[in-house]
Design an enzyme around this catalytic site. Structure first.
Site, PDB file in Angstrom:
ATOM      1  N   THR A  44       5.882  56.383  83.607  1.00 49.45           N
ATOM      2  CA  THR A  44       6.290  55.886  82.295  1.00 49.45           C
ATOM      3  C   THR A  44       7.025  56.953  81.497  1.00 49.45           C
ATOM      4  O   THR A  44       7.850  56.636  80.635  1.00 49.45           O
ATOM      5  CB  THR A  44       5.057  55.394  81.515  1.00 49.45           C
ATOM      6  OG1 THR A  44       4.284  54.539  82.368  1.00 49.45           O
ATOM      7  CG2 THR A  44       5.445  54.620  80.259  1.00 49.45           C
ATOM      8  N   TYR A 132      -2.931  59.534  92.493  1.00 49.75           N
ATOM      9  CA  TYR A 132      -2.227  58.361  91.948  1.00 49.75           C
ATOM     10  C   TYR A 132      -1.734  57.521  93.113  1.00 49.75           C
ATOM     11  O   TYR A 132      -0.841  57.924  93.852  1.00 49.75           O
ATOM     12  CB  TYR A 132      -1.073  58.830  91.067  1.00 49.75           C
ATOM     13  CG  TYR A 132      -0.245  57.748  90.405  1.00 49.75           C
ATOM     14  CD1 TYR A 132      -0.629  56.414  90.379  1.00 49.75           C
ATOM     15  CD2 TYR A 132       0.960  58.087  89.779  1.00 49.75           C
ATOM     16  CE1 TYR A 132       0.143  55.450  89.767  1.00 49.75           C
ATOM     17  CE2 TYR A 132       1.744  57.128  89.150  1.00 49.75           C
ATOM     18  CZ  TYR A 132       1.335  55.816  89.150  1.00 49.75           C
ATOM     19  OH  TYR A 132       2.112  54.857  88.530  1.00 49.75           O
ATOM     20  N   LYS A 161      -6.203  57.094  90.208  1.00 48.73           N
ATOM     21  CA  LYS A 161      -5.535  56.015  89.478  1.00 48.73           C
ATOM     22  C   LYS A 161      -5.116  54.990  90.519  1.00 48.73           C
ATOM     23  O   LYS A 161      -4.205  55.237  91.312  1.00 48.73           O
ATOM     24  CB  LYS A 161      -4.328  56.551  88.711  1.00 48.73           C
ATOM     25  CG  LYS A 161      -3.520  55.465  88.003  1.00 48.73           C
ATOM     26  CD  LYS A 161      -2.269  56.047  87.337  1.00 48.73           C
ATOM     27  CE  LYS A 161      -1.429  54.941  86.698  1.00 48.73           C
ATOM     28  NZ  LYS A 161      -0.181  55.464  86.078  1.00 48.73           N
ATOM     29  N   ILE A 206      -5.344  53.964  83.140  1.00 45.01           N
ATOM     30  CA  ILE A 206      -4.208  54.791  82.735  1.00 45.01           C
ATOM     31  C   ILE A 206      -3.099  53.801  82.428  1.00 45.01           C
ATOM     32  O   ILE A 206      -2.548  53.167  83.320  1.00 45.01           O
ATOM     33  CB  ILE A 206      -3.843  55.814  83.815  1.00 45.01           C
ATOM     34  CG1 ILE A 206      -5.008  56.812  83.961  1.00 45.01           C
ATOM     35  CG2 ILE A 206      -2.550  56.545  83.455  1.00 45.01           C
ATOM     36  CD1 ILE A 206      -4.812  57.863  85.028  1.00 45.01           C
TER      37      ILE A 206
END
Length: 294
Positions: A44, A132, A161, A206
């Site tokens: 992001t 992640y 995540k 998250i």
């Protein structure tokens, strides 16, 4: 490391440069909204188009504004183990609380390669590491068994995540990792899977959505952890239109458009990403108004 909402915060640009004034406004909005952590320079945050000098300035600014109130976690993943370690060391030097390391993308390592990647890095830093897993972007999926092996063996890898999106995999990842190590944490990497992950025994999210709705996302997790499951479900249902609207184009295109409409950042991205279409902007206007955010 944290329970609840960690915002995967956008990186504001203005005329091609970092907009640290806008960034400070946004960080303070997150703090006021009660988020539990900030994740800087993730997907992001447009990490692939931010250079090393900009990374240092952005992380330093975040740490300055946050001033120890909540953890600051820095995205440090690449598809080279050595390059990833270099970014980890930069984050460590700057004083970050942890790093988020995406699985190596494009070169498609095996499950053993994934394990060795995280093992190599964990042995060379004291920072807390979050794996992640986002196979839709990387082409590689961290299987629950591999996540459990990492949890069992690599003590400074504190959580994962999980952005696979598959409910069965979420459940198995939570079950196997927490069986391997009770303090290992699992966060949703998909806003619309947050409630389901919490029900499976996970630790939060998250979040992209919390950029625009930090209080609402924080309330969702807080109500769940307080045992108010139906209240959490109600918040989740109310957020569904926003969760859907913020992903009608590639993240972070819609969330930047939304934050621009709210007056926090310029609607500016770096190529190869381009601003949201007029159709998306109109959709966002309607959803933000309905959500009481505009």
């Amino acid at each position: 490391m944290f329970r609840g909402v960690g915002t995967a915060i956008v990186t504001p640009f203005k005329n091609g440069e970092l907009d640290l004034e806008a960034y400070e406004r946004l960080v303070r909005y997150q703090l006021d909204g009660g988020v539990s952590a900030l994740i800087v320079l993730g997907t992001t945050g447009e990490a692939p188009t931010v250079n090393d000098d900009e990374r240092e300035r952005l992380v330093s600014k975040t740490l300055e504004i946050v001033d120890g109130k909540i953890p600051v976690i820095v995205g440090a993943g690449t598809n080279s183990t050595e390059k990833t370690l270099k970014l980890v060391k930069q984050a460590e030097k700057l004083g970050a609380d942890g790093v988020l390391i995406v699985t190596p993308y494009y070169n498609k390592p095996t499950q053993e390669g994934l394990y060795q990647h995280y093992k190599y890095i964990s042995e060379r830093t004291d920072l807390k590491i979050i794996v992640y897993n986002v196979p839709g972007r990387t082409g590689v999926n961290v299987l629950p068994e591999t996540a459990a092996r990492i949890a069992s063996d690599l003590k400074n890898v504190v959580g994962i995540k999980e952005a696979n999106g598959d409910i069965d995999q979420i459940d198995r990842t939570v079950t196997l990792t927490k069986s391997a190590r009770s303090d290992f944490m699992v966060w949703s990497g998909n806003d619309d899977r947050t409630f389901y992950l919490l029900c499976a025994g996970g630790d939060g999210v998250i979040s992209v959505v919390s950029n625009v709705a930090p209080k609402q996302m924080s309330d969702l997790c807080a109500e769940f952890f307080s045992g108010n499951i139906e209240k959490a479900r109600e918040i989740h249902r109310k957020l569904r239109p926003l969760m859907k609207a913020l992903f009608v184009e590639t993240n972070p295109i819609p969330v930047k458009a939304a934050l621009s409409l709210m007056g926090y950042v310029e609607n500016e991205l770096r190529l190869p990403l381009v601003p949201a279409s007029e159709k998306t902007v109109e959709l966002l206007k309607g959803v933000l108004r309905e959500s009481g955010l505009l």
